[in-house]
Design a protein around this motif. Sequence first.
Motif, short mmCIF file in Angstrom:
data_model
loop_
_atom_site.label_atom_id
_atom_site.label_comp_id
_atom_site.label_asym_id
_atom_site.label_seq_id
_atom_site.Cartn_x
_atom_site.Cartn_y
_atom_site.Cartn_z
N UNK A 1 -1.22 -14.68 1.01
CA UNK A 1 -2.42 -14.43 0.94
C UNK A 1 -2.36 -13.50 1.20
N UNK A 2 -2.83 -12.32 0.45
CA UNK A 2 -3.09 -10.77 0.79
C UNK A 2 -3.88 -10.63 1.96
N UNK A 3 -3.94 -9.38 2.49
CA UNK A 3 -4.80 -9.24 3.59
C UNK A 3 -5.68 -8.18 3.44
N UNK A 4 -6.77 -8.48 3.08
CA UNK A 4 -7.98 -8.27 2.35
C UNK A 4 -8.92 -7.33 2.86
N UNK A 5 -8.28 -6.16 4.10
CA UNK A 5 -8.82 -5.04 4.90
C UNK A 5 -7.94 -4.26 4.36
N UNK A 6 -6.00 -5.05 5.00
CA UNK A 6 -5.45 -3.97 5.04
C UNK A 6 -4.87 -3.15 3.33
N UNK A 7 -5.07 -4.84 3.20
CA UNK A 7 -4.57 -4.74 1.31
C UNK A 7 -5.82 -3.32 0.84
N UNK A 8 -6.53 -3.78 1.71
CA UNK A 8 -8.04 -2.49 0.52
C UNK A 8 -7.39 -1.22 1.42
N UNK A 9 -7.37 -1.11 2.03
CA UNK A 9 -7.27 0.32 3.27
C UNK A 9 -6.16 1.38 1.97
N UNK A 10 -4.86 0.06 2.07
CA UNK A 10 -3.68 0.41 1.72
C UNK A 10 -4.03 1.52 -0.01
N UNK B 1 -7.21 2.18 -1.15
CA UNK B 1 -7.75 3.41 -1.03
C UNK B 1 -7.18 4.33 -1.13
N UNK B 2 -5.86 4.55 0.03
CA UNK B 2 -5.29 5.58 -0.01
C UNK B 2 -4.42 5.69 -0.78
N UNK B 3 -4.20 4.61 -1.86
CA UNK B 3 -3.47 5.27 -3.05
C UNK B 3 -4.35 5.86 -4.45
N UNK B 4 -5.68 5.31 -3.72
CA UNK B 4 -6.01 6.31 -4.96
C UNK B 4 -6.81 7.66 -4.69
N UNK B 5 -6.88 7.77 -3.37
CA UNK B 5 -7.41 9.41 -3.00
C UNK B 5 -6.27 9.57 -2.40
N UNK B 6 -4.94 9.41 -3.09
CA UNK B 6 -3.57 9.83 -2.53
C UNK B 6 -3.38 10.71 -0.87
N UNK B 7 -3.37 9.14 -0.15
CA UNK B 7 -3.24 9.86 1.28
C UNK B 7 -2.60 8.44 1.55
N UNK B 8 -1.48 8.01 0.57
CA UNK B 8 -0.73 7.13 1.24
C UNK B 8 0.12 6.98 1.89
N UNK B 9 0.89 8.29 2.44
CA UNK B 9 1.82 8.91 2.59
C UNK B 9 1.07 8.82 4.22
N UNK C 1 2.32 6.36 7.74
CA UNK C 1 2.33 6.80 9.09
C UNK C 1 1.77 6.00 10.17
N UNK C 2 0.12 5.56 9.26
CA UNK C 2 -0.60 5.22 10.53
C UNK C 2 -0.06 3.49 10.57
N UNK C 3 0.43 2.91 9.62
CA UNK C 3 0.28 1.82 9.89
C UNK C 3 1.86 1.50 9.19
N UNK C 4 3.04 1.99 10.07
CA UNK C 4 4.28 1.46 9.98
C UNK C 4 4.62 -0.27 9.44
N UNK C 5 5.44 -0.18 8.35
CA UNK C 5 6.04 -1.81 8.08
C UNK C 5 7.64 -1.35 8.76
N UNK C 6 7.36 -2.99 9.45
CA UNK C 6 8.82 -3.44 9.53
C UNK C 6 9.77 -3.79 8.06
N UNK C 7 10.71 -4.30 8.48
CA UNK C 7 11.58 -5.14 7.51
C UNK C 7 11.34 -6.22 8.19
N UNK C 8 11.40 -8.35 7.04
CA UNK C 8 11.41 -8.94 7.02
C UNK C 8 11.97 -9.48 8.36
N UNK C 9 11.00 -10.53 9.08
CA UNK C 9 12.00 -11.11 10.01
C UNK C 9 11.71 -10.00 11.40
#
Length: 319
Positions: free
Chosen positions: A287-296, A298-306, A310-318
């Motif tokens: 199940x994709x996170x509806x709010x966070x995935x939508x924000x991601x 939108x950032x790809x579409x708006x060229x602000x994904x970097x 930076x504001x939503x760092x991802x950690x390695x699984x586990x």
Amino acid sequence: MLVIVAGVVGGGYFLYSRYEGKVERSALLPESSAEDAAQSQRNWESGALNLLLLGSDSRAEEDGGTSSIGERSDTIMLLHISKSRDKAAIVSIPRDSYVDVPAGGSWKGGKNKINAAFAFGGAKLTAQTVKQLTGVTLDGAMIADFAAVREMVDAVDGVNVCVPYDVRSTFSERVWNKGCHDLDGEEAEEFMRQRYEVPGGDFGRMHNQQLVVKAVIAKVSKSGALTNPLELDSLLGIAAGALTVDESLDLRDLAFAVRDIRPQSIAYATVPSSTASLRTKAGSAVQLDPKKSAAMFAAIKNDTIDQWLAANPQSAPGS
């Protein structure tokens, strides 16, 4: 793909002619609306670019964008190239993501795992599904045979991969403890295929794939071969032979779009999802996170994904 385009830039038209002929061509994208076609043209001229990258364990015949029922894409990624052309982001979409899949082939449309789109309608239906999910205009598409990574690792005399967790092979007695390991092609391929004895299951598998791909890019870049692609003849041949590219994608345009991107300027991420698995008619799904995935997206579409990463760092699984 990055190896090939580096070769095109470094070796000029000779290498373009030599290796472009080894790349398979097929209609991987559905017919675009006039609006999308115009937007894509603007993107190639002066905007950010987004390409669909599909990975499989065997190079399947596309046959006009269809595939045999039952065949699924193991890896689904978006490659985002910034408008400034100096950085990129590779975003993995979990293959078991439970999303709306448009009608195609024998599929009547509705909710299903995203990799089912390839089984019912090949790359074209997958592209439709990804565009509908993300809202991002796709400026190109490729299918890569991940089995070729084994040959590529051997072509660069092995890679060093640093693993943030313990991984136990389900195919042999091998164990990769947390830390750095020198891998040859056979071991790298085995490492990338693990999904049961790795934290996060498929998420760990995606992370392992990213670790090996980053290690190959780093090894090639460190050796200086990207500035002298004639020394990289065998690797370029392997990479070209592993790709099926959309018939409209110009490799020279792509080469010049990514020529200033360095390995350290490539971000790797995964679409955010819930931690609990979802029970569906298609089996256990993500199940994709509806709010966070939508924000991601939108950032790809708006060229602000970097900035978003930076504001939503991802950690390695586990971790």
